[in-house]
Write a protein that holds these residues in place. Structure first.
Motif, mmCIF file in Angstrom:
data_model
loop_
_atom_site.group_PDB
_atom_site.id
_atom_site.type_symbol
_atom_site.label_atom_id
_atom_site.label_comp_id
_atom_site.label_asym_id
_atom_site.label_seq_id
_atom_site.Cartn_x
_atom_site.Cartn_y
_atom_site.Cartn_z
ATOM 1 N N ALA A 245 0.812 -1.222 0.000
ATOM 2 C CA ALA A 245 0.000 0.000 0.000
ATOM 3 C C ALA A 245 0.847 1.276 0.000
ATOM 4 N N SER B 46 2.673 1.914 -3.226
ATOM 5 C CA SER B 46 1.728 2.297 -4.276
ATOM 6 C C SER B 46 1.272 3.738 -4.109
ATOM 7 N N VAL B 47 1.001 4.146 -2.871
ATOM 8 C CA VAL B 47 0.642 5.545 -2.604
ATOM 9 C C VAL B 47 1.789 6.453 -3.019
ATOM 10 N N ASN B 48 2.998 6.110 -2.636
ATOM 11 C CA ASN B 48 4.164 6.933 -2.996
ATOM 12 C C ASN B 48 4.359 6.998 -4.504
ATOM 13 N N LEU C 40 1.729 9.418 -5.786
ATOM 14 C CA LEU C 40 2.082 10.801 -5.438
ATOM 15 C C LEU C 40 3.220 11.320 -6.310
ATOM 16 N N LEU D 61 -6.499 11.311 -1.414
ATOM 17 C CA LEU D 61 -6.278 9.867 -1.354
ATOM 18 C C LEU D 61 -7.569 9.176 -0.938
ATOM 19 N N SER E 161 -9.602 5.195 -0.499
ATOM 20 C CA SER E 161 -9.523 3.738 -0.434
ATOM 21 C C SER E 161 -10.810 3.143 -0.973
#
Length: 90
Positions: free
Chosen positions: A57, A60-62, A65, A75, A77
């Motif tokens: 997770a 993937s967020v990084n 971004l 963001l 979910s």
């Protein structure tokens, strides 16, 4: 894959649309990419980043971004619930 249409529908249907909706597919082995491709046909603001393997997770967020060029990032979910006027009020 089966929950993607319901998860993305409120974001796609905003009264003041997002400039871009970026979905990071974290190495899914189901038919998520097919579902996302079908959704993209009716939602051109939808963009897909496909991880070559499951990276987790936070990675993937990084990645999302780092890819984003906008001044503001929201963001979400898969199990979040949104008002159709979320962007309008922001």
């Amino acid at each position: 894959a089966d929950s993607l249409p319901d998860a993305l529908a409120p974001l796609i249907a905003q009264t003041a649309p997002f400039d871009r909706i970026l979905v990071v597919n974290d190495g899914s082995t189901d038919h998520s990419l097919e579902v996302l491709s079908r959704l993209r046909a009716s939602a051109p603001q939808l963009e897909i980043l496909d991880n070559p393997r499951n990276m987790g997770a936070m990675a993937s967020v990084n990645r999302g971004l780092a890819y984003a060029e906008e001044d503001y990032v929201f963001l979400a979910s898969a199990n979040d619930v949104f008002s159709p006027r979320l962007v309008e009020y922001a």
